[in-house]
Design a protein around this motif. Structure first.
Motif, PDB file in Angstrom:
ATOM      1  N   ALA A  44      42.510  29.284  33.416  1.00  0.00           N
ATOM      2  CA  ALA A  44      42.531  30.511  32.617  1.00  0.00           C
ATOM      3  C   ALA A  44      43.942  30.940  32.240  1.00  0.00           C
ATOM      4  CB  ALA A  44      41.831  31.636  33.371  1.00  0.00           C
ATOM      5  N   THR A  45      44.952  30.369  32.886  1.00  0.00           N
ATOM      6  CA  THR A  45      46.325  30.813  32.608  1.00  0.00           C
ATOM      7  C   THR A  45      46.795  30.392  31.212  1.00  0.00           C
ATOM      8  OG1 THR A  45      47.318  28.811  33.576  1.00  0.00           O
ATOM      9  CG2 THR A  45      46.920  30.676  35.058  1.00  0.00           C
ATOM     10  N   LEU A 166      36.983  36.255  39.661  1.00  0.00           N
ATOM     11  CA  LEU A 166      38.444  36.243  39.719  1.00  0.00           C
ATOM     12  C   LEU A 166      39.048  35.135  38.855  1.00  0.00           C
ATOM     13  CD1 LEU A 166      39.004  36.897  43.538  1.00  0.00           C
ATOM     14  CD2 LEU A 166      39.527  38.460  41.653  1.00  0.00           C
ATOM     15  N   LEU A 167      38.227  34.155  38.459  1.00  0.00           N
ATOM     16  CA  LEU A 167      38.763  33.003  37.722  1.00  0.00           C
ATOM     17  C   LEU A 167      39.498  33.445  36.467  1.00  0.00           C
ATOM     18  CD1 LEU A 167      37.045  29.604  37.141  1.00  0.00           C
ATOM     19  CD2 LEU A 167      38.168  30.719  35.250  1.00  0.00           C
ATOM     20  N   TYR A 168      38.854  34.256  35.641  1.00  0.00           N
ATOM     21  CA  TYR A 168      39.483  34.606  34.373  1.00  0.00           C
ATOM     22  C   TYR A 168      40.580  35.651  34.543  1.00  0.00           C
ATOM     23  CZ  TYR A 168      39.742  34.526  29.311  1.00  0.00           C
ATOM     24  OH  TYR A 168      40.180  34.333  28.036  1.00  0.00           O
ATOM     25  N   THR A 169      40.664  36.268  35.729  1.00  0.00           N
ATOM     26  CA  THR A 169      41.776  37.196  35.946  1.00  0.00           C
ATOM     27  C   THR A 169      43.111  36.452  35.939  1.00  0.00           C
ATOM     28  OG1 THR A 169      41.777  37.032  38.378  1.00  0.00           O
ATOM     29  CG2 THR A 169      40.292  38.644  37.396  1.00  0.00           C
ATOM     30  N   TRP A 334      46.294  42.618  35.115  1.00  0.00           N
ATOM     31  CA  TRP A 334      45.974  41.718  36.234  1.00  0.00           C
ATOM     32  C   TRP A 334      45.507  42.499  37.456  1.00  0.00           C
ATOM     33  CZ3 TRP A 334      49.545  38.707  40.004  1.00  0.00           C
ATOM     34  CH2 TRP A 334      48.807  37.684  40.621  1.00  0.00           C
ATOM     35  N   ILE A 335      46.191  43.564  37.783  1.00  0.00           N
ATOM     36  CA  ILE A 335      45.784  44.385  38.935  1.00  0.00           C
ATOM     37  C   ILE A 335      44.369  44.918  38.727  1.00  0.00           C
ATOM     38  CG2 ILE A 335      46.256  46.521  40.203  1.00  0.00           C
ATOM     39  CD1 ILE A 335      49.247  46.046  39.606  1.00  0.00           C
ATOM     40  N   SER A 336      44.093  45.407  37.526  1.00  0.00           N
ATOM     41  CA  SER A 336      42.766  45.941  37.216  1.00  0.00           C
ATOM     42  C   SER A 336      41.701  44.855  37.311  1.00  0.00           C
ATOM     43  CB  SER A 336      42.758  46.555  35.817  1.00  0.00           C
ATOM     44  OG  SER A 336      43.742  47.555  35.693  1.00  0.00           O
ATOM     45  N   ALA A 337      42.009  43.661  36.798  1.00  0.00           N
ATOM     46  CA  ALA A 337      41.042  42.571  36.811  1.00  0.00           C
ATOM     47  C   ALA A 337      40.718  42.119  38.229  1.00  0.00           C
ATOM     48  CB  ALA A 337      41.579  41.396  35.995  1.00  0.00           C
ATOM     49  N   THR A 402      37.108  41.265  31.862  1.00  0.00           N
ATOM     50  CA  THR A 402      37.865  40.064  32.233  1.00  0.00           C
ATOM     51  C   THR A 402      37.155  39.252  33.314  1.00  0.00           C
ATOM     52  OG1 THR A 402      39.987  41.020  31.578  1.00  0.00           O
ATOM     53  CG2 THR A 402      40.051  39.203  33.148  1.00  0.00           C
ATOM     54  N   PRO A 403      36.723  39.854  34.441  1.00  0.00           N
ATOM     55  CA  PRO A 403      36.017  39.037  35.436  1.00  0.00           C
ATOM     56  C   PRO A 403      34.602  38.658  35.028  1.00  0.00           C
ATOM     57  CG  PRO A 403      36.221  41.309  36.213  1.00  0.00           C
ATOM     58  CD  PRO A 403      37.059  41.191  34.976  1.00  0.00           C
TER      59      PRO A 403
END
Length: 503
Positions: A44-45, A166-169, A334-337, A402-403
């Protein structure tokens, strides 16, 4: 068995789960498995790195001057071409992942990304830059399409939903690296390396993933589907049961997988027709494709690729200012995801979907109002209000969409169609992104803040559809989720209320 496990995976699967004496991060076999899955999330990065990098490059005077200040239509082409590869090759990736396993396409995708990054960094003209981005899109697709399926089919039962959520985060991991690199190189005012360095760094994470995939095991479900049951059992025994050959959990998982595969075989499901053959398959496919468009048409595409143009509309034109804001948005996202990914089992999917969309709708509405006020009476306070609302929108989007835009679609289809459906989902995602890429820059230039009204209308429609048609999948094992679509569980709330009144 604990109540928490029963709520997460259902009573049947919870009954055979071993009692862990230590947390997973102090349990060797689960730590080893989750470390392998960590490298799966690196897929996902690529998209995150690219979106944030392009936001940064569009803010750099050196990039703009090197490529002769590309027009809004050329910017749309530059961003949109990334999605052409997934649209053209989406079916091929799904077929390869079903034919040769989930790991091999990811490995190939990493190599393509590395090659494309080298070409992009060495670009001597805009045509070469765009061609490299076309290859980059193909590589990202080869990584992204099989990865959620591999993660969901390999993860420990109680970790499955969290890990796929968490993958797409990790989109934001790539975004954070690229945004802050671009912010740092933005001070190199006279050198083309101010944009070549961020571009070159795009190969770092795929290179790490390529090396790490040597240790990532294949999907046990795929192995069983190919008759390679001993190999699948060995993986499950090692990673789910800590070497216990007589594990009740492993026996249950294998028996359940084989049962559902026999059901598929008895139904005569084969080829692409299997994804829409039954009424339940049509329901699943409709939801997954809908989510692929919804996740890109809720307003995030404007922020992801055209933040620079948005900031221009409220008087924030400095390159340093724009790249700093871009970097901060990625950290907040990112923190929110991560928070959202950890809540999917605790809160449930439906409440998170509904809360997120309500938040995005409120933020977009206020954002539009303040932008219109700024257009008629420019003031610093209104500009700050718009910026704050962009951050609020990013939090609402990241904490759920996102998740869930990956974990929810990948758990809905049964094994016989999971990889093909995810391939179509990514193609739908790319089609939606293609629209964003070509339309958004032109619309923002032509009608400015009025373009946001489109997303207010779309978010309103998404809220209604999610409320009526999205089932809750919490509390079911991966194989058992498909049963929801064979029963009344998928009926809309409205339909159930009508049937209740009639009875």
């Amino acid at each position: 068995m604990t109540l928490g496990n029963e709520v997460t995976v259902g009573s049947e699967l919870a009954a055979v789960l071993p009692v862990l004496e230590k947390p997973w991060y102090r349990t060797a076999h689960l730590l080893r498995l989750n470390t392998c899955l960590l490298f799966v999330t690196f897929s996902a990065t690529g998209m995150g790195f690219d979106g944030s990098m392009m936001n940064g490059l569009e803010s750099l005077s050196t990039w703009n001057s090197y490529f002769n200040n590309p027009s809004s239509s050329l910017l749309g082409t530059c961003n949109g071409v990334l999605n052409l590869g997934p649209i053209v090759f989406g079916g091929l990736v799904s077929w390869l992942a079903d034919r040769f396993g989930r790991r091999k396409p990811v490995i190939f995708g990493c190599m393509v990304i590395i090659l494309a990054t080298v070409l992009q960094t060495a670009a001597q003209n805009f045509g070469m830059f765009i061609a490299a981005r076309f290859l980059l899109g193909i590589g990202i697709e080869f990584c992204m399409v099989p990865s959620p399926v591999l993660a969901t089919e390999l993860a420990y039962p109680t970790h499955r939903a969290k890990f796929t959520s968490l993958l797409y985060t990790f989109y934001f991991v790539g975004a954070i690296v690229s945004s802050w690199t671009t912010y740092d190189t933005s001070h190199m005012n006279t050198s083309s390396w101010s944009w070549r360095i961020p571009s070159l760094l795009q190969l770092v994470l795929p290179t790490i993933q390529l090396v790490a995939f040597y240790w990532v095991p294949e999907s046990p479900r795929w192995l069983i589907s190919k008759g390679r049951v001993p190999e699948a059992r060995a993986i499950l025994v090692k990673h789910h049961a800590d070497g216990d050959e007589d594990s009740a959990l492993v026996n249950f998982e294998i028996q359940e997988i084989q049962h559902y595969l026999r059901v598929d075989a008895d139904s005569g499901l084969s080829g692409w027709s299997q994804i829409w053959k039954t009424k339940a398959d049509k329901k699943r496919l409709a939801l997954v494709v809908y989510i692929s468009f919804m996740s890109q048409w809720c307003g995030n595409g404007v922020v992801s690729y055209y933040l620079s143009l948005i900031l221009d509309t409220v008087g924030m034109t400095s390159s340093g200012q724009k790249t700093l804001i871009n970097g901060l948005i990625q950290i907040v996202g990112w923190i929110s995801a991560i928070i959202g990914g950890l809540l999917v089992d605790r809160v449930g999917r439906r409440p998170l979907w509904l809360t997120s969309i309500c938040g995005m709708l409120a933020a977009y509405t206020a954002w539009t109002v303040f932008s219109s006020l700024y257009a008629s009476n420019a003031s610093h306070d209104l500009a700050i209000a718009v910026l704050a609302l962009i951050f609020v929108f990013q939090v609402c989007y990241s904490i759920v969409v996102t998740p869930l835009c990956t974990s929810y679609p990948v758990e809905i289809p049964p094994f016989h169609s999971r990889q093909k459906v995810m391939g179509l989902a990514y193609m739908g995602n790319s089609c939606a992104n293609l629209f964003n890429s070509f339309v958004s820059p032109v619309a923002l230039t032509a009608i400015s803040w009025r373009y946001y009204i489109v997303y207010i209308a779309l978010l309103t429609q998404f809220l209604v559809v999610v409320y009526l048609f999205f089932p809750e999948t919490r509390g079911h094992g991966l194989e058992q989720i498909s049963d929801l679509f064979e029963s009344e569980a998928l009926l809309s709330l409205f339909t159930r209320k009508v049937l209740k009144k009639q009875s």
